[in-house]
Design an enzyme around this catalytic site. Structure first.
Site, mmCIF file in Angstrom:
data_model
loop_
_atom_site.group_PDB
_atom_site.id
_atom_site.type_symbol
_atom_site.label_atom_id
_atom_site.label_comp_id
_atom_site.label_asym_id
_atom_site.label_seq_id
_atom_site.Cartn_x
_atom_site.Cartn_y
_atom_site.Cartn_z
ATOM 1 N N LEU A 17 -112.948 14.012 -16.033
ATOM 2 C CA LEU A 17 -112.442 15.335 -15.636
ATOM 3 C C LEU A 17 -112.887 16.409 -16.631
ATOM 4 O O LEU A 17 -112.697 17.596 -16.381
ATOM 5 C CB LEU A 17 -110.912 15.317 -15.555
ATOM 6 C CG LEU A 17 -110.319 14.519 -14.397
ATOM 7 C CD1 LEU A 17 -108.797 14.603 -14.421
ATOM 8 C CD2 LEU A 17 -110.840 15.026 -13.062
ATOM 9 N N TYR A 56 -126.260 3.146 -20.943
ATOM 10 C CA TYR A 56 -125.697 3.008 -19.586
ATOM 11 C C TYR A 56 -124.185 2.848 -19.648
ATOM 12 O O TYR A 56 -123.452 3.261 -18.758
ATOM 13 C CB TYR A 56 -126.281 1.793 -18.866
ATOM 14 C CG TYR A 56 -127.748 1.927 -18.540
ATOM 15 C CD1 TYR A 56 -128.212 2.987 -17.760
ATOM 16 C CD2 TYR A 56 -128.662 1.000 -18.997
ATOM 17 C CE1 TYR A 56 -129.556 3.116 -17.466
ATOM 18 C CE2 TYR A 56 -130.010 1.112 -18.705
ATOM 19 C CZ TYR A 56 -130.448 2.177 -17.939
ATOM 20 O OH TYR A 56 -131.779 2.295 -17.644
ATOM 21 N N GLU A 143 -108.425 14.649 -28.831
ATOM 22 C CA GLU A 143 -108.677 14.231 -27.457
ATOM 23 C C GLU A 143 -108.448 12.725 -27.379
ATOM 24 O O GLU A 143 -109.021 11.974 -28.171
ATOM 25 C CB GLU A 143 -110.126 14.577 -27.089
ATOM 26 C CG GLU A 143 -110.494 14.176 -25.689
ATOM 27 C CD GLU A 143 -112.004 14.254 -25.419
ATOM 28 O OE1 GLU A 143 -112.750 14.895 -26.173
ATOM 29 O OE2 GLU A 143 -112.411 13.635 -24.417
ATOM 30 N N ILE A 151 -103.984 0.194 -19.763
ATOM 31 C CA ILE A 151 -103.294 -0.636 -20.755
ATOM 32 C C ILE A 151 -103.708 -0.240 -22.168
ATOM 33 O O ILE A 151 -102.886 -0.081 -23.067
ATOM 34 C CB ILE A 151 -103.606 -2.127 -20.507
ATOM 35 C CG1 ILE A 151 -102.943 -2.580 -19.207
ATOM 36 C CG2 ILE A 151 -103.127 -2.998 -21.674
ATOM 37 C CD1 ILE A 151 -103.257 -4.004 -18.811
ATOM 38 N N CYS A 384 -137.872 10.456 -32.608
ATOM 39 C CA CYS A 384 -137.575 9.113 -33.066
ATOM 40 C C CYS A 384 -138.537 8.092 -32.440
ATOM 41 O O CYS A 384 -139.699 8.082 -32.805
ATOM 42 C CB CYS A 384 -136.107 8.782 -32.848
ATOM 43 S SG CYS A 384 -135.509 7.622 -34.077
ATOM 44 N N ARG A 465 -134.162 2.132 -37.485
ATOM 45 C CA ARG A 465 -134.438 1.108 -38.501
ATOM 46 C C ARG A 465 -135.897 1.119 -38.949
ATOM 47 O O ARG A 465 -136.231 0.658 -40.011
ATOM 48 C CB ARG A 465 -134.182 -0.295 -37.919
ATOM 49 C CG ARG A 465 -132.746 -0.658 -37.792
ATOM 50 C CD ARG A 465 -132.584 -2.101 -37.328
ATOM 51 N NE ARG A 465 -131.362 -2.207 -36.552
ATOM 52 C CZ ARG A 465 -130.156 -2.261 -37.092
ATOM 53 N NH1 ARG A 465 -130.010 -2.233 -38.382
ATOM 54 N NH2 ARG A 465 -129.093 -2.333 -36.313
ATOM 55 N N HIS A 510 -133.385 13.228 -35.534
ATOM 56 C CA HIS A 510 -132.872 13.723 -34.249
ATOM 57 C C HIS A 510 -132.475 15.195 -34.332
ATOM 58 O O HIS A 510 -131.313 15.514 -34.586
ATOM 59 C CB HIS A 510 -131.663 12.886 -33.818
ATOM 60 C CG HIS A 510 -132.012 11.501 -33.429
ATOM 61 N ND1 HIS A 510 -132.307 11.132 -32.134
ATOM 62 C CD2 HIS A 510 -132.164 10.380 -34.167
ATOM 63 C CE1 HIS A 510 -132.608 9.848 -32.098
ATOM 64 N NE2 HIS A 510 -132.518 9.371 -33.318
ATOM 65 N N GLU A 512 -132.013 17.225 -32.006
ATOM 66 C CA GLU A 512 -131.098 17.602 -30.928
ATOM 67 C C GLU A 512 -129.634 17.539 -31.360
ATOM 68 O O GLU A 512 -128.774 18.164 -30.735
ATOM 69 C CB GLU A 512 -131.350 16.728 -29.679
ATOM 70 C CG GLU A 512 -130.857 15.276 -29.750
ATOM 71 C CD GLU A 512 -131.814 14.313 -30.448
ATOM 72 O OE1 GLU A 512 -132.694 14.772 -31.202
ATOM 73 O OE2 GLU A 512 -131.661 13.088 -30.253
#
Ligand code: GLN
Length: 539
Positions: A17, A56, A143, A151, A384, A465, A510, A512
């Site tokens: 959401l 994923y 958050e 659970i 990278c 690495r 990185h 970004e």
């Protein structure tokens, strides 16, 4: 007297959401009113951090300055607030249990049975309050990952319930994010899922103060009244969160709904000035009404899932706004790229970014894309693994080393142009053991990177690495690929460039992860600019 006030953001009905964006938007608004604020995220999974999950499962793994591998929401926090987060800003159930079990082994609970309540909840509470000790935050927003009713979320909700009573009502504000679905057949917005979700929280002893209702249609006052009545909140605390064109609109939408005012009032904090959001509004204007347009390819193996490259996509939005240019990102699956179809897949693009990644799946496609871009003088930006593949491509096709490879994919390569770092050779554990976090880099004058940054000493975040193998540096430089940036302490190559090419830059780090609305990343800005120039030239 406490130093900080606390806001907790929980979610109900469904996942996705946008709790992260709501948290970041509220933080932005109170920051713009002059409060110092930070955001932390508690994730209910058992991994100690998301570093061992694949994209994923989890989307991008965001890395902080101090080298924590974290949830991608921390990226939103930094992009919105323009202040860095740290290890303390992301805690998982795995980390909580790890601490409690280590305490138990040390004998800290001698004689006692170690239980979820109080031992786990105490450790959750300690971590929830940890950032208060920094002493500089007026407001700490937490958050809570997951959805009420899961659970694994239970100990977190219990910790919040206890904290409310321990710290007092005015120190804590609880915001619950829910969904108000629209039923097409009935032509009606439905409040029942929200009612049930709030009831779920109440059964755990927690009464939310504010409800943020995600919806595809405007909430009229009747609906707001109904939600307020059934959920025990004030009507002005029923906040509409309607679908937005861009996530960067959300702070302004929340301002209209007075989320900041209602929160501050709840915490008995003064409103101070009206939020100063001129620069933010100006940014949105540039995002929405650009005068130029380019199309940039993003070659990666996780392209089906946009969240896998979240920070890269956002960096393009920042850099696009800076250049008054809309950046269309065309994703290209690296596994499908072959020498035969590279032209068909890459033709017409104004530039290509080759993405980070791990393992061998799709790498030959990345190498193929780089070959195409290098030989046709098309802007290329490698990050990278993207940089490492550029080194391999160059070694194979310019240095004539057909076996050139990275030892990540081929441990017996006769030309390991990308190789494991010395201090990585002894490492056997997978979690949290890469080269992580911020490292210094010294740029060579006259390079494209130096021009972009406008200075020679920089630091950037890492997560890898393997490294450029310096044994090949001389030959590479003689053949036209140079080390434009190096780590001054270790001499590791951090940036490769081809000076003869219009824009061919590969970075081991990185960039970004450091691009924000307020400070777009200089390399992204210059890459987009190079793509715009190339696009003009083609016309
Ligand atoms: N797999 C490569 C390494 O570990 C690159 C990592 C990355 O792209 N983040 O060095």
């Amino acid at each position: 007297m406490r130093k900080s006030k606390f806001v907790f953001v929980t979610g109900g009905v469904t996942s996705s959401l946008g709790k992260g964006i709501i948290s970041a938007s509220l933080a932005k608004l109170v920051q713009a009113r002059g409060y110092s604020v930070t955001i932390q995220k508690f994730d209910p999974y058992i991994n100690v951090d998301p570093g061992t999950m694949n994209p994923y499962e989890h989307g991008e793994c965001y890395v902080t300055e101090d080298g924590a591998e974290t949830d991608l929401d921390l990226g939103h926090y930094e992009r919105f607030l323009n202040i860095p987060t740290s290890q303390a800003n992301n805690v998982t159930t795995g980390r909580i249990y790890q601490t409690v079990i280590e305490n138990e082994r040390r004998g800290e609970y001698l004689g006692k049975t170690v239980q979820v309540i109080p031992h786990i909840t105490n450790e959750i509470k300690r971590r929830m309050m940890l950032l208060e000790e920094v002493g500089k935050y007026d407001i700490i927003i937490t958050e809570l990952g997951g959805t009420v009713g899961d659970i694994e979320s239970l100990p977190y909700i219990e910790a919040v319930r206890q904290l409310r009573w321990e710290l007092g009502q005015d120190t804590i504000c609880i915001i619950h994010l829910t969904l108000v679905p629209y039923l097409k057949a009935a032509r009606e917005l439905k409040t029942k899922p929200t009612q049930h979700s709030v009831k779920g929280l109440q059964e755990l002893g927690v009464q939310p103060d504010i409800l943020v209702c995600r919806t595809e249609h405007r909430l009229n006052s009747e609906i707001r009244k109904k939600i307020a009545l059934f959920c025990n909140v004030n009507q002005n605390a029923v906040i509409e969160s309607i679908d937005a064109d861009t996530i960067y609109d959300v702070p302004l939408l929340m301002l209209k709904e007075k989320l900041d005012k209602v929160t501050l009032a709840r915490l008995k904090l003064p409103m101070r000035n009206e939020p100063e959001l001129e620069a933010w509004k100006d940014f949105i204007l540039r995002v929405k009404h650009p005068t130029n347009e380019v199309t940039i390819g993003l070659v990666g193996k996780y392209v089906e899932l946009q969240d896998a490259y979240k920070s890269i996509i956002e960096s393009f939005i920042h850099a696009g706004a800076e250049n008054d240019c809309k950046v269309n990102v065309k994703t290209i699956h690296s596994e499908t790229l072959t020498p035969e179809n590279a032209h068909e897949k890459l033709e017409g693009l104004d530039g290509v970014l080759v993405a980070p990644g791990f393992g061998s799946r799709g790498i030959e496609g990345k190498i193929e894309a780089i070959h195409y871009l290098r030989t046709r003088n098309i802007p290329f930006f490698g990050i990278c693994l993207g940089m490492q593949m550029a080194v391999i491509e160059f070694a194979r096709n310019v240095l004539n080393l057909p076996n050139a490879h990275s030892t990540e994919m081929n441990t017996t390569s006769s030309d390991p142009v990308i190789d494991l770092m010395e201090d990585q050779k002894e490492v056997s554990q997978k979690g949290g053991t890469m080269r992580l976090g911020s490292y210094n880099c010294e740029l060579k004058k006259g390079t494209k990177s130096f021009t972009a940054y406008g200075k020679s000493k920089i630091n950037e975040r890492h997560r890898h690495r393997y490294e450029f193998n310096n044994a090949y540096l001389d030959d590479m430089e003689k053949a036209g690929m140079m080390a434009a940036g190096k780590n001054p302490e270790t001499n590791l190559v951090e940036i490769v460039e081809i000076p003869k090419h219009r824009w061919f830059v590969g970075v081991q780090y990185h960039p970004e992860l450091k691009s924000t609305v307020e400070s777009p990343h200089p390399l992204f800005v210059k890459f987009v600019k190079a793509c715009m120039e190339y696009s003009d030239e083609k016309k």
